[in-house]
Design a protein around this motif. Structure first.
Motif, PDB file in Angstrom:
ATOM      1  N   TYR A  29       1.349  26.077 -46.076  1.00 35.55           N
ATOM      2  CA  TYR A  29       2.640  26.704 -45.781  1.00 35.55           C
ATOM      3  C   TYR A  29       3.706  25.610 -45.851  1.00 35.55           C
ATOM      4  O   TYR A  29       4.111  25.035 -44.835  1.00 35.55           O
ATOM      5  N   LEU A  30       4.124  25.321 -47.086  1.00 32.88           N
ATOM      6  CA  LEU A  30       5.030  24.213 -47.334  1.00 32.88           C
ATOM      7  C   LEU A  30       6.469  24.691 -47.165  1.00 32.88           C
ATOM      8  O   LEU A  30       7.209  24.910 -48.126  1.00 32.88           O
ATOM      9  N   THR A  31       6.830  24.857 -45.909  1.00 30.39           N
ATOM     10  CA  THR A  31       8.172  25.345 -45.581  1.00 30.39           C
ATOM     11  C   THR A  31       8.692  24.591 -44.373  1.00 30.39           C
ATOM     12  O   THR A  31       7.923  24.190 -43.498  1.00 30.39           O
ATOM     13  N   GLN A  32      10.024  24.409 -44.345  1.00 25.08           N
ATOM     14  CA  GLN A  32      10.589  23.728 -43.185  1.00 25.08           C
ATOM     15  C   GLN A  32      11.029  24.708 -42.107  1.00 25.08           C
ATOM     16  O   GLN A  32      11.251  24.311 -40.975  1.00 25.08           O
ATOM     17  N   GLY A  33      11.120  25.997 -42.433  1.00 26.06           N
ATOM     18  CA  GLY A  33      11.557  26.968 -41.438  1.00 26.06           C
ATOM     19  C   GLY A  33      10.922  28.325 -41.656  1.00 26.06           C
ATOM     20  O   GLY A  33      10.124  28.531 -42.578  1.00 26.06           O
ATOM     21  N   PHE A  34      11.283  29.281 -40.799  1.00 28.16           N
ATOM     22  CA  PHE A  34      10.674  30.614 -40.810  1.00 28.16           C
ATOM     23  C   PHE A  34      11.766  31.656 -40.603  1.00 28.16           C
ATOM     24  O   PHE A  34      12.766  31.414 -39.918  1.00 28.16           O
ATOM     25  N   THR A  63      -0.348  25.723 -41.250  1.00 33.53           N
ATOM     26  CA  THR A  63      -1.350  24.799 -41.797  1.00 33.53           C
ATOM     27  C   THR A  63      -1.642  23.694 -40.800  1.00 33.53           C
ATOM     28  O   THR A  63      -2.806  23.316 -40.596  1.00 33.53           O
ATOM     29  N   VAL A  64      -0.595  23.179 -40.179  1.00 32.66           N
ATOM     30  CA  VAL A  64      -0.779  22.146 -39.157  1.00 32.66           C
ATOM     31  C   VAL A  64      -1.582  22.703 -37.984  1.00 32.66           C
ATOM     32  O   VAL A  64      -2.464  22.034 -37.444  1.00 32.66           O
ATOM     33  N   PRO A 245       2.925  19.626 -43.541  1.00 31.60           N
ATOM     34  CA  PRO A 245       1.940  20.670 -43.860  1.00 31.60           C
ATOM     35  C   PRO A 245       0.992  20.269 -44.988  1.00 31.60           C
ATOM     36  O   PRO A 245      -0.194  20.587 -44.949  1.00 31.60           O
ATOM     37  N   PHE A 246       1.524  19.559 -46.000  1.00 28.01           N
ATOM     38  CA  PHE A 246       0.651  19.134 -47.093  1.00 28.01           C
ATOM     39  C   PHE A 246      -0.405  18.159 -46.580  1.00 28.01           C
ATOM     40  O   PHE A 246      -1.592  18.260 -46.928  1.00 28.01           O
ATOM     41  N   ASN A 247       0.017  17.207 -45.748  1.00 25.62           N
ATOM     42  CA  ASN A 247      -0.941  16.256 -45.184  1.00 25.62           C
ATOM     43  C   ASN A 247      -1.959  16.967 -44.299  1.00 25.62           C
ATOM     44  O   ASN A 247      -3.147  16.628 -44.303  1.00 25.62           O
ATOM     45  N   ALA A 248      -1.494  17.962 -43.550  1.00 24.36           N
ATOM     46  CA  ALA A 248      -2.421  18.735 -42.709  1.00 24.36           C
ATOM     47  C   ALA A 248      -3.480  19.425 -43.559  1.00 24.36           C
ATOM     48  O   ALA A 248      -4.669  19.457 -43.195  1.00 24.36           O
TER      49      ALA A 248
END
Length: 396
Positions: A29-34, A63-64, A245-248
């Motif tokens: 979920y490569l997003t900074q917000g919702f 994802t985190v 999220p990518f690292n997670a």
């Protein structure tokens, strides 16, 4: 997830969230917000977020959250907060719980950046820190006070591989009401059961064995839910040390294979230690899996007899011999990470522990000839042959 699952099963399936597409591999979920359906929903979420609700990537991300839940299940902790790096985890765990006037007792055998936080950062804001020999229970006993707020130590020290008795230190610390914070990187979440042995807070640099393939930075703080969500999370989300999220996602993939990798690395490490023990080019060989290690009995009790994935070699010829050895290696790489699929050789005195005074290096056993060797996934015979020829070069 079933509580009856064993570790290897939890490492593959723990914490999984699937979207409406029912993907096999976890989604990033490569997003900074919702987005919120209504203004009322946004208001409600800022008052209190539910267990699967998110506001902003600095506060949390699906994802985190999967990574946090999976590593918590592996560790046997109530909760976890994932951080941008291992040092963000060390700093977040300690700084979030301490204030001016608090007292901390710490083992003195620490990674250079951990020492910097304790010596330079915490003391700058009025925290008093006392350093002790972590293997000496009498030293812990003498240093602990009724006003001691926390104790901190590496369960296996970097780079001299001293093993600290988690259960014994915890008992002493809890007697004065102190919180026990353990950096568990060298012991690994595969071999260690630090929470069961009494630790209140466990920290990992996920950059090491959890990723295990040299790809990303990451860290994690584990402990009781009240501490993680009530103390750590507010500090971390407002100071910005959250995990990408990518690292997670990358770390989730690492957890799937960590047990296989770390067990294989430890087996090879033992073979290497046995093959090189007593080599004429070495003044010392340190590996907790060997019977001559000072804490070998504790290793049996605390780590199930597993000596970990790292050994340290002290070359008789000092820095010059250590450099000849490093430069003669053909399979391992010279770098400063550990826990990787590739074997990595490090000269701590000039790199990871360079900022320590010569007096402290000497006191900790970080000699000019010391080489830390993180064992990878290469063939054990190939590594033995390569290290043996490199030691011959080092002898001149």
């Amino acid at each position: 997830m079933s509580e009856t699952w064993n570790k290897r099963t939890k490492l593959v399936h723990g914490g999984t969230r699937r979207s409406q597409y029912n993907e096999v591999s976890e989604a990033i979920y490569l997003t900074q917000g919702f987005v919120y359906d209504t203004a009322e929903q946004a208001e409600a979420r800022f008052i209190e977020t539910g267990p699967d609700e998110f506001i902003y990537a600095r506060y949390g991300n699906p994802t985190v959250a999967m990574f946090e839940e999976r590593i918590a299940a592996l560790e046997g902790a109530e909760d976890a907060f994932a951080t941008a790096s291992g040092m963000a985890a060390v700093n977040g765990a300690l700084t979030s719980m301490l204030k001016a006037g608090d007292h901390v007792v710490s083992a003195k055998a620490l990674f250079g950046s951990c020492l910097y936080i304790l010596e330079n950062i915490l003391t700058r804001y009025g925290v008093e820190v006392t350093f002790v020999d972590g293997t000496d229970l009498d030293a812990w006993r003498a240093a602990l006070r009724p006003d001691t707020k926390a104790v901190f130590f590496e369960s296996m020290s970097n780079p001299t591989l001293e093993v600290i008795d988690i259960a014994a230190v915890t008992e002493l610390a809890h007697a004065v009401g102190a919180t026990v914070v353990v950096d568990n990187v060298f012991s690994t979440p595969v071999f260690s059961n630090a929470i069961e042995q009494g630790a209140d807070v466990v920290i990992y640099s996920a950059t090491k064995h959890i990723d295990g393939q040299g790809r990303v930075l990451g860290g994690v703080i584990l402990g009781k839910r009240d501490f993680i969500r009530g103390t750590v999370e507010p500090y971390m989300k407002h100071t910005g040390g959250s995990l990408s999220p990518f690292n997670a996602w990358t770390l989730l993939k690492g957890l799937e294979t960590i047990s296989l990798r770390v067990n294989a690395q430890a087996e090879t490490a033992l073979e290497l230690a046995q093959a090189l023990s007593g080599h004429p080019a070495l003044s010392r060989l340190m590996y907790p899996g060997l019977e001559d290690h000072a804490q070998h009995a504790l290793v049996q009790r605390q780590l199930g007899g597993k000596g970990g994935t790292v050994l340290s070699l002290d070359l008789k010829g000092g820095k010059e011999a250590a450099f000849r050895f490093l430069n003669a290696l053909t399979i391992p790489v010279i770098s400063n990470n550990l826990g990787d699929a590739k074997s990595i050789a490090t000269h701590p005195a000039t790199t990871t522990h360079q900022r320590l005074s010569e007096e402290l290096k000497s006191e900790l056993g970080i000699t000019p000839g010391l080489v830390r060797f993180s064992v990878g996934l290469e063939d054990a015979g190939d590594l033995i042959a390569d290290l043996t020829q490199a030691l011959a070069v080092a002898e001149g």
